[in-house]
Scaffold this motif. Structure first.
Motif: not given
Length: 280
Positions: A135-138, A150-159, A191-204
């Motif tokens: 899948k691709m998202a723009t 701006i880093c593209g996280i919302p479109m990565a989350r959508k894809a 990590y967060e965009a891919l659903g590996l963790c909740e937003p803000g928890a990537g550092g954990h």
């Protein structure tokens, strides 16, 4: 940092200029830093301000990927660095240091795509890897809401949401991931965009060792763009090749034991994110 949402109305061909102008407004003025590390450094800074993420957590991403690359004979760099080495390397744009940046690379990769009929007729079932979903998202409006966007996280989350649905899996089903770590900050945000963790928890995740061997997922066993290299146009197929070797059990030292499902994340600002699920 004052954030103001604006209408999403960008002239064709002006998308990258719009990314830069929005980031300039978030930063309070232009920067003398190179454009790409400035954008992803600003994304990292905003994550730090919003969630309390630390420089050390971003640096741990690079430490992991350099460590992984030592086992990859195809990696451009195969040196292992300590966390202190990474933090002490030349600052490019805080929190990003030189050893947290992907290098400019030369490289080539190829993929042979075959129909299921061809695979069966030629008895290739034992080596074929299925493209379970792609899948691709723009750019979406949220991409211009803040520096993380701006880093593209919302479109990565959508894809990512779309590719999981099409493949009939969840993040918990994935064994191995190759993602677009152009900078260490982008890997942690992704990590967060891919659903590996909740937003803000990537550092954990990086603190707990959940994204390396022995953790829940192995992310960038190749060394990622940071250490394997980033040949731009060949990067996506290089990720595909790495995942196919993993799923065939042919990855040698970087092999993730028992890997059956691989996830690929590729990104280009201005803008598209492509997510693919590969399955054996």
């Amino acid at each position: 940092m004052h954030l103001e949402r604006i209408p999403w109305n960008v002239e064709e061909g002006k998308m990258k200029d719009h990314h830069m102008s929005r980031m300039t407004s978030f930063a309070g003025g232009p920067s003398t830093a190179p454009g790409a590390p400035w954008i992803f450094g600003m994304g990292g800074r905003h994550h730090m301000q919003k969630y309390g993420t630390t420089k050390e957590q971003f640096a741990k991403v690079a430490e992991k990927n350099h460590r992984h690359s030592a086992n990859n004979p195809y990696a451009q760099f195969q040196d292992v660095y300590s966390l202190d080495d990474i933090l002490a390397s030349k600052e490019i744009f805080s929190p990003i240091t030189k050893l947290q940046c992907s290098p400019t690379s030369d490289g080539a990769a190829a993929a042979i795509i075959a129909s299921e009929k061809f695979v069966k007729e030629n008895k290739l079932e034992e080596q074929a890897v299925e493209i379970a979903a792609m899948k691709m998202a723009t750019d979406v409006p949220e991409c211009f809401d803040d520096p993380i966007g701006i880093c593209g996280i919302p479109m990565a989350r959508k894809a990512a949401a779309a590719v999981y649905e099409e493949a009939g899996i969840s993040p918990d089903d994935v064994d191995v991931i190759e993602l677009h770590d152009c900078f260490s900050t982008n890997e942690l945000l992704t990590y967060e965009a891919l659903g590996l963790c909740e937003p803000g928890a990537g550092g954990h995740l990086i603190d707990e060792g959940q994204v390396t061997y022995g953790g829940k997922w192995v992310v960038n066993p190749s060394g990622g763009l940071i250490s394997k290299g980033h040949p731009l146009g060949a990067t996506g197929l290089a990720q595909c090749a790495e995942l196919c070797w993993q799923l065939r059990g042919l990855a040698d030292k970087p092999q993730v034991a028992g890997a059956k499902i691989g996830l690929q994340h590729n990104l280009g600002l201005g803008g598209a994110a492509v997510l693919s699920v590969y399955r054996r």
